[in-house]
Enzyme design. Structure first.
Site, PDB file in Angstrom:
ATOM      1  N   ASP A 191       0.672   4.831   0.344  1.00 30.93           N
ATOM      2  CA  ASP A 191      -0.258   5.870   0.792  1.00 30.93           C
ATOM      3  C   ASP A 191       0.221   7.246   0.327  1.00 30.93           C
ATOM      4  OD1 ASP A 191      -2.584   6.585   2.010  1.00 30.93           O
ATOM      5  OD2 ASP A 191      -1.746   6.673   4.025  1.00 30.93           O
ATOM      6  N   SER A 218      -6.247   3.512  -5.075  1.00 26.51           N
ATOM      7  CA  SER A 218      -7.036   3.272  -3.863  1.00 26.51           C
ATOM      8  C   SER A 218      -8.342   4.069  -3.905  1.00 26.51           C
ATOM      9  CB  SER A 218      -6.220   3.659  -2.628  1.00 26.51           C
ATOM     10  OG  SER A 218      -6.020   5.062  -2.607  1.00 26.51           O
ATOM     11  N   ASP A 253       0.855  -1.188   0.000  1.00 22.65           N
ATOM     12  CA  ASP A 253       0.000   0.000   0.000  1.00 22.65           C
ATOM     13  C   ASP A 253       0.893   1.241   0.000  1.00 22.65           C
ATOM     14  OD1 ASP A 253      -1.904   1.948   0.340  1.00 22.65           O
ATOM     15  OD2 ASP A 253      -2.670   1.191   2.242  1.00 22.65           O
ATOM     16  N   GLU A 298       2.942   0.528   3.400  1.00 20.71           N
ATOM     17  CA  GLU A 298       2.512  -0.581   4.245  1.00 20.71           C
ATOM     18  C   GLU A 298       2.544  -1.850   3.409  1.00 20.71           C
ATOM     19  OE1 GLU A 298      -1.199   0.194   6.236  1.00 20.71           O
ATOM     20  OE2 GLU A 298      -0.764   2.325   6.387  1.00 20.71           O
ATOM     21  N   HIS A 310      -2.462   0.482  -4.573  1.00 20.13           N
ATOM     22  CA  HIS A 310      -2.364  -0.867  -4.021  1.00 20.13           C
ATOM     23  C   HIS A 310      -1.635  -1.724  -5.056  1.00 20.13           C
ATOM     24  CE1 HIS A 310      -6.205  -0.138  -1.426  1.00 20.13           C
ATOM     25  NE2 HIS A 310      -5.133   0.460  -0.943  1.00 20.13           N
TER      26      HIS A 310
END
Length: 200
Positions: free
Chosen positions: A112, A139, A110, A167, A146
């Site tokens: 972000d 996302s 992920d 992540e 993602h």
């Protein structure tokens, strides 16, 4: 007179085919149907064939559509997960999500806040450029990515370096799936082991 051709293989349709025929054979008809489905839904088959799907609310709470009543789903209880076709048919919540499980080696990275005004930030571009050809989607917020693939990390990790926020998960989490591919991401999954090692 223009020769009518099969819409899949482009071979001429002979006199034995009906006037309104579009394909030269059942095989070509099925191939065209599968191609149309892939174009309409980019989600890789390595994900859709697994019974690890849930719905989710606008606040990203996972929902189970097992049985006749919608209820909260758990990222650690397979009894609350469904097939891809079941969650795609359901209208519960606002979207679908995939549950990561240690059983299948599927992993999600992920990124972000990777996008700013629709443009990939430099730190995220460096990561995307080192990826093998694998499925990447935008996302729900429109600002993250993602990255889906194969790998194993045993426990989720969060990495912060400067403005980057990364992540990595491979189990015990569900991830929203938007079916909105980033750039020309293919509908297949690659091995991300080396990339994950570099990130961690």
């Amino acid at each position: 007179m223009k020769t009518k051709r099969c819409e899949n293989c482009r071979n001429p349709l002979g006199a034995r085919h009906a006037h309104n025929a579009r394909f030269c054979s059942g095989r070509c008809r099925m191939a065209a149907h599968r191609a149309a489905r892939r174009q309409a839904d980019p989600t890789p088959s390595a994900m859709t064939r697994r019974r690890q799907w849930v719905r989710h609310t606008a606040r990203k709470m996972p929902l189970s559509v097992v049985g006749s009543k919608v209820r909260p789903a758990s990222s650690t209880d397979p009894e609350t997960w469904s097939s891809y076709s079941a969650v795609s048919r359901s209208t519960a919540g606002v979207g679908v999500g995939f549950v990561l499980s240690a059983m299948d080696r599927l992993v999600c990275i992920d990124l972000d806040h990777a996008l700013l005004d629709g443009q990939l930030r430099p730190w995220a571009r460096r990561i995307v450029d080192m990826l093998p050809a694998t499925y990447i989607e935008v996302s729900p917020s429109g600002t993250g990515l993602h990255v889906w693939g194969f790998g194993s990390i045993e426990r989720g990790r969060r990495i912060r370096r400067g403005e980057s926020a990364i992540e990595v998960y491979d189990r015990g989490r569900y991830i929203t799936v938007t079916r909105n591919p980033f750039e020309n991401a293919p509908s297949r999954l690659a091995d991300l082991t080396r990339v994950i090692a570099d990130l961690l």
